[in-house]
Scaffold this active site. Structure first.
Site, PDB file in Angstrom:
ATOM      1  N   GLU A 213      -6.236   7.291  -0.462  1.00  0.00           N
ATOM      2  CA  GLU A 213      -6.208   6.026   0.281  1.00  0.00           C
ATOM      3  C   GLU A 213      -6.894   4.907  -0.497  1.00  0.00           C
ATOM      4  O   GLU A 213      -6.402   3.784  -0.533  1.00  0.00           O
ATOM      5  CB  GLU A 213      -6.855   6.213   1.659  1.00  0.00           C
TER       6      GLU A 213
ATOM      7  N   HIS B 227       0.835  -1.207   0.000  1.00  0.00           N
ATOM      8  CA  HIS B 227       0.000   0.000   0.000  1.00  0.00           C
ATOM      9  C   HIS B 227       0.869   1.258   0.000  1.00  0.00           C
ATOM     10  O   HIS B 227       0.632   2.200  -0.763  1.00  0.00           O
ATOM     11  CB  HIS B 227      -0.913  -0.014   1.236  1.00  0.00           C
ATOM     12  N   GLU B 228       1.893   1.273   0.859  1.00  0.00           N
ATOM     13  CA  GLU B 228       2.761   2.459   0.931  1.00  0.00           C
ATOM     14  C   GLU B 228       3.543   2.642  -0.367  1.00  0.00           C
ATOM     15  O   GLU B 228       3.744   3.773  -0.826  1.00  0.00           O
ATOM     16  CB  GLU B 228       3.711   2.335   2.124  1.00  0.00           C
TER      17      GLU B 228
ATOM     18  N   HIS C  94       1.467   4.375  -2.917  1.00  0.00           N
ATOM     19  CA  HIS C  94       1.526   5.836  -2.777  1.00  0.00           C
ATOM     20  C   HIS C  94       2.733   6.391  -3.536  1.00  0.00           C
ATOM     21  O   HIS C  94       2.653   7.421  -4.206  1.00  0.00           O
ATOM     22  CB  HIS C  94       1.640   6.225  -1.305  1.00  0.00           C
TER      23      HIS C  94
END
Length: 279
Positions: free
Chosen positions: A202, A131-132, A135
């Site tokens: 998100e 997930h990071e 980003h």
């Protein structure tokens, strides 16, 4: 290109807030001084905000020697995502959480708390770090880092203005009701800007992280677990610097009230539902 446009709009909006507070503090002179400060802050945020945020959290950089399993996991996921290897940091906090920062994929960093390494399974942790990295891949880490540092600066400036009062362009005291309104609304406006930007990010990072890891269920499980811990284990660094909370994978702030009303994160339930629908 779209994220570059969003960054430009963010900088313009924050600059306008700076100028509004400056005008309340010192009229035209105050507005121009605030503009100069905002331009300097924008420059600083672009080049150094990632270092500032990592310092706020007392993050320590780790490598293959000091954190071999975690570092190897990030390296493998970065390769899957087609990204350069980011710098890897650990934060000595019991609360499980993680974030990414940096101005671009070539100068990115990912950070996780020691608590998240203890709480999550390897599979769940892999989903979080994917997930990071999403980003990073989406190039929206600059937006979150700039908004965090600038929102903090606006809050400090608003508090300063509230304490010392305001002046109009001719140096006369302004209407105290107007001054108080500006000082109260400026931090709220900054929070609304963060909220509008962060919630959409998100969802996109959840989807991108699930694609990178190939395991949306693991990320969904991690989000539920982190959400449960966030209500019982306060993250002290985030409580000291609430403007940085929107950088985290799950809102780390305790309590409700205005913090809940202006949450920069979408509901965990909706995020989990979207991830499970990817199966």
């Amino acid at each position: 290109m779209f994220n570059l446009l969003k960054t430009a709009v963010l900088m313009a909006a924050i600059t306008a807030l700076f100028m509004a507070i400056g005008a309340t503090l010192g009229g035209r002179t105050g507005m121009m001084l605030a503009l100069a400060v905002a331009l300097a802050m924008n420059f600083f945020s672009y080049w150094y905000s990632d270092k500032l945020v990592l310092k706020m959290y007392r993050a320590r950089e780790v490598d293959a020697g000091s954190a071999p399993q975690f570092h190897a996991m990030v390296r493998e996921l970065a390769q899957r995502a087609g990204l350069p290897m980011p710098r890897v940091y650990l934060i000595d906090e019991a609360a499980p959480n993680a974030f990414a920062t940096g101005r671009n994929p070539e100068n990115a960093a990912v950070a996780a708390t020691t608590g998240i390494l203890r709480v999550l399974t390897e599979r769940e942790l892999r989903g979080v770090m994917a997930h990071e990295l999403a980003h990073v891949k989406h190039r929206d880490i600059l937006i979150s880092t700039i908004s965090a540092t600038m929102a903090g600066a606006i809050s400090m400036l608003a508090n300063f203005a509230m304490f010392f009062g305001g002046r109009d362009s001719e140096g006369r005291p302004t209407n105290p009701i107007v001054s108080i309104a500006v000082m109260l609304l400026a931090p709220i406006a900054a929070s609304l800007i963060q909220m509008a930007i962060s919630r959409a990010r998100e969802f996109e990072a959840d989807r991108g992280g699930a694609e990178i890891s190939g395991d949306p269920q693991a990320l969904a499980s991690a989000l539920e677990k982190i959400h449960r811990y966030a209500h019982g284990v306060p993250m002290e660094a985030a409580e000291r610097h609430p403007e940085t909370a929107q950088m985290m994978i799950v809102n780390p702030l305790s309590g409700g009230g205005l913090r809940g009303l202006f949450s920069t994160h979408p509901s965990t339930e909706e995020r989990v539902a979207r991830l499970l629908a990817m199966r």
